[in-house]
Design a protein around this motif. Sequence first.
Motif, PDB file in Angstrom:
ATOM      1  N   ALA A 141       0.836  -1.205   0.000  1.00 61.85           N
ATOM      2  CA  ALA A 141       0.000   0.000   0.000  1.00 61.85           C
ATOM      3  C   ALA A 141       0.867   1.250   0.000  1.00 61.85           C
ATOM      4  CB  ALA A 141      -0.930   0.003   1.217  1.00 61.85           C
ATOM      5  N   MET A 142       1.938   1.232   0.788  1.00 61.98           N
ATOM      6  CA  MET A 142       2.827   2.379   0.904  1.00 61.98           C
ATOM      7  C   MET A 142       3.636   2.621  -0.366  1.00 61.98           C
ATOM      8  SD  MET A 142       4.348   1.768   4.731  1.00 61.98           S
ATOM      9  CE  MET A 142       5.645   2.969   4.452  1.00 61.98           C
ATOM     10  N   LEU A 143       4.112   1.533  -0.960  1.00 64.05           N
ATOM     11  CA  LEU A 143       5.089   1.669  -2.051  1.00 64.05           C
ATOM     12  C   LEU A 143       4.478   1.547  -3.440  1.00 64.05           C
ATOM     13  CD1 LEU A 143       8.156   2.122  -2.074  1.00 64.05           C
ATOM     14  CD2 LEU A 143       8.444  -0.328  -2.348  1.00 64.05           C
ATOM     15  N   LEU A 144       3.448   0.720  -3.569  1.00 62.55           N
ATOM     16  CA  LEU A 144       2.882   0.436  -4.889  1.00 62.55           C
ATOM     17  C   LEU A 144       1.450   0.934  -5.059  1.00 62.55           C
ATOM     18  CD1 LEU A 144       4.125  -3.265  -5.233  1.00 62.55           C
ATOM     19  CD2 LEU A 144       5.275  -1.180  -6.014  1.00 62.55           C
ATOM     20  N   GLY A 145       0.832   1.366  -3.968  1.00 55.23           N
ATOM     21  CA  GLY A 145      -0.560   1.807  -4.049  1.00 55.23           C
ATOM     22  C   GLY A 145      -1.543   0.664  -4.146  1.00 55.23           C
ATOM     23  N   ILE A 159       0.342   7.168  -2.093  1.00 56.33           N
ATOM     24  CA  ILE A 159       1.516   7.547  -2.884  1.00 56.33           C
ATOM     25  C   ILE A 159       1.482   9.060  -3.056  1.00 56.33           C
ATOM     26  CG2 ILE A 159       2.792   7.155  -5.015  1.00 56.33           C
ATOM     27  CD1 ILE A 159       2.417   4.670  -3.293  1.00 56.33           C
ATOM     28  N   SER A 160       2.481   9.751  -2.518  1.00 53.09           N
ATOM     29  CA  SER A 160       2.412  11.210  -2.473  1.00 53.09           C
ATOM     30  C   SER A 160       3.764  11.826  -2.762  1.00 53.09           C
ATOM     31  CB  SER A 160       1.917  11.646  -1.086  1.00 53.09           C
ATOM     32  OG  SER A 160       2.838  11.234  -0.096  1.00 53.09           O
ATOM     33  N   GLY A 161       3.899  13.101  -2.385  1.00 55.06           N
ATOM     34  CA  GLY A 161       5.143  13.819  -2.614  1.00 55.06           C
ATOM     35  C   GLY A 161       6.323  13.189  -1.911  1.00 55.06           C
ATOM     36  N   LEU A 191      12.989  11.882 -14.823  1.00 57.21           N
ATOM     37  CA  LEU A 191      11.587  12.146 -15.168  1.00 57.21           C
ATOM     38  C   LEU A 191      10.901  10.892 -15.684  1.00 57.21           C
ATOM     39  CD1 LEU A 191      11.803  15.654 -16.902  1.00 57.21           C
ATOM     40  CD2 LEU A 191      10.941  15.128 -14.618  1.00 57.21           C
ATOM     41  N   LEU A 192      11.607  10.129 -16.517  1.00 61.51           N
ATOM     42  CA  LEU A 192      11.044   8.869 -17.018  1.00 61.51           C
ATOM     43  C   LEU A 192      10.809   7.893 -15.866  1.00 61.51           C
ATOM     44  CD1 LEU A 192      13.167   8.305 -20.263  1.00 61.51           C
ATOM     45  CD2 LEU A 192      10.724   8.855 -20.132  1.00 61.51           C
ATOM     46  N   PHE A 193      11.725   7.897 -14.900  1.00 63.57           N
ATOM     47  CA  PHE A 193      11.616   6.999 -13.748  1.00 63.57           C
ATOM     48  C   PHE A 193      10.391   7.337 -12.903  1.00 63.57           C
ATOM     49  CE2 PHE A 193      12.585   6.134  -9.248  1.00 63.57           C
ATOM     50  CZ  PHE A 193      12.704   4.753  -9.298  1.00 63.57           C
ATOM     51  N   ILE A 194      10.209   8.619 -12.552  1.00 70.10           N
ATOM     52  CA  ILE A 194       9.076   8.969 -11.683  1.00 70.10           C
ATOM     53  C   ILE A 194       7.748   8.862 -12.446  1.00 70.10           C
ATOM     54  CG2 ILE A 194      10.435  10.402 -10.122  1.00 70.10           C
ATOM     55  CD1 ILE A 194       9.268  12.869 -11.519  1.00 70.10           C
ATOM     56  N   TYR A 195       7.781   9.104 -13.763  1.00 68.21           N
ATOM     57  CA  TYR A 195       6.552   8.930 -14.545  1.00 68.21           C
ATOM     58  C   TYR A 195       6.171   7.446 -14.594  1.00 68.21           C
ATOM     59  CZ  TYR A 195       3.135   9.291 -18.309  1.00 68.21           C
ATOM     60  OH  TYR A 195       1.972   9.223 -19.049  1.00 68.21           O
ATOM     61  N   ILE A 250       2.783   5.529 -13.188  1.00 69.37           N
ATOM     62  CA  ILE A 250       1.974   4.538 -13.902  1.00 69.37           C
ATOM     63  C   ILE A 250       1.849   3.265 -13.072  1.00 69.37           C
ATOM     64  CG2 ILE A 250       1.881   3.056 -15.951  1.00 69.37           C
ATOM     65  CD1 ILE A 250       3.273   5.299 -17.495  1.00 69.37           C
ATOM     66  N   LEU A 251       2.974   2.843 -12.455  1.00 72.93           N
ATOM     67  CA  LEU A 251       2.986   1.635 -11.634  1.00 72.93           C
ATOM     68  C   LEU A 251       1.993   1.733 -10.480  1.00 72.93           C
ATOM     69  CD1 LEU A 251       4.426  -1.100 -10.882  1.00 72.93           C
ATOM     70  CD2 LEU A 251       5.977   0.284  -9.478  1.00 72.93           C
ATOM     71  N   THR A 252       1.848   2.931  -9.914  1.00 69.32           N
ATOM     72  CA  THR A 252       0.981   3.131  -8.747  1.00 69.32           C
ATOM     73  C   THR A 252      -0.376   3.710  -9.117  1.00 69.32           C
ATOM     74  OG1 THR A 252       2.023   5.297  -8.352  1.00 69.32           O
ATOM     75  CG2 THR A 252       2.954   3.415  -7.195  1.00 69.32           C
ATOM     76  N   ASN A 253      -0.736   3.634 -10.403  1.00 67.33           N
ATOM     77  CA  ASN A 253      -2.065   4.015 -10.902  1.00 67.33           C
ATOM     78  C   ASN A 253      -2.372   5.512 -10.834  1.00 67.33           C
ATOM     79  OD1 ASN A 253      -2.790   1.297 -11.484  1.00 67.33           O
ATOM     80  ND2 ASN A 253      -3.238   0.972  -9.307  1.00 67.33           N
ATOM     81  N   PHE A 254      -1.368   6.332 -10.717  1.00 62.10           N
ATOM     82  CA  PHE A 254      -1.506   7.791 -10.801  1.00 62.10           C
ATOM     83  C   PHE A 254      -2.700   8.331 -10.002  1.00 62.10           C
ATOM     84  CE2 PHE A 254       1.492   8.659 -14.396  1.00 62.10           C
ATOM     85  CZ  PHE A 254       2.084   9.778 -13.822  1.00 62.10           C
ATOM     86  N   SER A 255      -2.647   8.179  -8.693  1.00 64.74           N
ATOM     87  CA  SER A 255      -3.653   8.801  -7.831  1.00 64.74           C
ATOM     88  C   SER A 255      -3.490  10.318  -7.898  1.00 64.74           C
ATOM     89  CB  SER A 255      -3.477   8.328  -6.387  1.00 64.74           C
ATOM     90  OG  SER A 255      -2.246   8.811  -5.866  1.00 64.74           O
ATOM     91  N   VAL A 256      -4.426  11.045  -7.294  1.00 61.40           N
ATOM     92  CA  VAL A 256      -4.364  12.506  -7.305  1.00 61.40           C
ATOM     93  C   VAL A 256      -3.065  12.999  -6.678  1.00 61.40           C
ATOM     94  CG1 VAL A 256      -5.379  14.595  -6.316  1.00 61.40           C
ATOM     95  CG2 VAL A 256      -6.847  12.884  -7.356  1.00 61.40           C
TER      96      VAL A 256
END
Length: 229
Positions: free
Chosen positions: A21-25, A49-51, A80-84, A88-94
């Motif tokens: 939950a903490m790392l992958l959402g 998954i946050s700042g 930038l490619l890594f954090i993007y 995607i891996l964590t389903n891009f929450s708000v």
Amino acid sequence: DKLVFVYNSILPQKEAGTLMAMLLGEKYLLEDEIKALYRENGISHILAISGLHVSLLGAAMYLLLRKLKLGLIASTVLSLLFIYSYGILTNFSVSTNRAVVMYSILLLAKIFGKTFDILSALSLSAFVILLQNPLELFQTGFLLSFAAVLGIAVVLPGLNRIHDPKSPILKAIYVSASAQVLTLPIVLYFFFQIPTYSIIVNLLILPLTSLLMLIAMAAGILGIVSVSL
């Protein structure tokens, strides 16, 4: 899927569910009891998954690439490619979306020789999110995520002007208090309770969480190669 397999293999179910939950959402293994415990103690943001996640992992990747003597532009693009990809891996929450946009602006500002402005970055990230889904404006996650950063951007400088903290502990208290000043009304409105000692709990938990995330990510990557590692 491979990371999920690794964490399920090397950890008991309860710890694996919390870590994923903490790392992958991924929250399908997160027990309701654990979720309630985090919420009651004012640290449920750790499970989103946050700042904290994006900045920590992004900064670690950026510094690693710079240590490997890659140029500024190459390090920035790969980070930038890594954090993007992590988004995607964590389903891009708000909160992930906000953090990725803001961290991208921070890195790009270095390339163009500009000063990073947190309010401008926060505004752009809000615009990007609301452009995709305007109804996010009324969602708890959106309000808490942006209120926390807005508190740090607006309240923290005021506190620093009133009293310039020298102690790292006092600085951490100022940051935590600044975030909670604006999130408290939202917490009261949606959850009807105040975690009175959450500032102290966050001071203890956040440094350990940062260490845990880096170790867990390293373990996940090694586990893909060999679970025994």
